[in-house]
Write an enzyme that holds these catalytic residues in place. Structure first.
Site: not given
Length: 334
Positions: A202, A227, A311, A321
């Site tokens: 990211r 995240k 993820h 994605y």
């Protein structure tokens, strides 16, 4: 009954009322006493099912900003959203005693005329959390009115990928070239975009990457915070490693330096500026993550891919994605 005690350099207030306990530390005894009195009133109101007559939605959201948002990873985003709502939207002026499903549905419809459904859904979740805390901890609302209102429809998952022609255009406009280190911020954004396509990192992760977490000899970078709140190791292709090495003359003097020397805001703003100078439409920097994962899916199975991307929910990885091109799928049949 409230108890005020001296603790170190501060004063700790403890309130136990109606089977509920609250405590907090303050710089002065007066602050502790004032807070304790307020909490006693709130707990009494909560016990009796009373909603404060002098409180509005703005009061609830401002208290949420003071007491709940600080320390959260999304604090800045929450602050921007809630401050804008308190400043600009009629919902902020509604007394909590008059808060209803109709009030929320009116807010929803207003926002849907102003922003995308995806944005409204993010704001919806934030507001709902604030009302839940107002209900369960502060006794400021009798219910969360959002539970009785229909949410906006979830938009279809984005499937935008970059073409090689678009990548070439963006790199050219940015001024990045493999022939020399990217000395300008715009050129660094070009390098950052290429690095993102290689790693699926990211923008915020790239912007926080320091030399201390680059392990060139083993070809990976370590992300101590991501995240989802978990650390992650990201393997580097030879191309990704080469892009990092090109930054060394510019930022590699100290281990604490940011590798690409850019903040998330700079990446976002400069990428938009670069894109405007091309014919490319409907493209965000975050689309590089989908492009990267779709490419990496040709080399790794889904479990390895999830490790690389971070993820924890494979459904998000698959639906949001992973966007393979049909030609790529056909080529793998034979």
């Amino acid at each position: 009954m409230a108890t005020i005690r001296k603790r170190g350099n501060g004063w700790r207030a403890e309130v136990y009322r109606n089977g509920r306990r609250r405590s907090k530390t303050f710089h002065t005894k007066a602050q502790a006493q004032s807070w304790a009195l307020q909490v006693e009133v709130e707990l009494d109101d909560l016990q009796m099912g009373r909603i404060p007559a002098d409180k509005s939605v703005r009061d609830l959201l401002q208290r949420y900003l003071r007491e709940v948002s600080p320390g959260k990873r999304g604090e800045r985003w929450e602050r921007l959203r809630l401050e804008a709502l308190c400043r600009d939207d009629p919902l902020a002026t509604v007394p909590l005693r008059e808060l209803s499903a109709q009030t929320i549905s009116s807010w929803r419809d207003r926002r849907l005329r102003q922003v995308s459904p995806a944005t409204v859904l993010r704001e919806w979740n934030l507001l709902s959390n604030a009302f839940n805390i107002g209900l369960r901890e502060w006794g400021w609302v009798a219910e969360n009115p959002m539970t009785r209102v229909r949410k906006p429809a979830t938009p279809a998952a984005r499937d935008r990928r970059l073409t090689q022609d678009e990548i070439d255009q963006l790199v050219m406009v940015s001024g990045y070239t493999d022939k020399k280190p990217p000395t300008t911020l715009t050129a660094r954004v070009g390098a950052t975009m290429l690095f993102a396509i290689e790693t699926a990192m990211r923008a915020g992760e790239i912007a926080s990457l320091t030399w201390a977490h680059v392990h060139a000899e083993r070809r990976y970078v370590h992300l101590p915070m991501t995240k989802n709140g978990k650390p992650r190791d990201v393997p580097l292709s030879r191309r990704a490693l080469d892009l990092i090495e090109r930054m060394k003359p510019l930022t590699g003097e100290h281990e604490s330096n940011i590798v690409f020397g850019l903040s998330p805001r700079q990446i976002d703003a400069l990428f938009r500026k670069i894109k405007k100078k091309t014919s490319i439409e409907d493209l965000h920097f975050h689309d590089t993550r989908r492009e990267a994962l779709s490419r990496l899916a040709m080399k790794f199975d889904v479990m390895d891919l999830a490790k690389i991307s971070g993820h924890r929910d494979l459904r998000i990885l698959q639906n949001v994605y992973y966007a393979p091109k049909v030609d790529d799928l056909v080529s793998r049949l034979d």
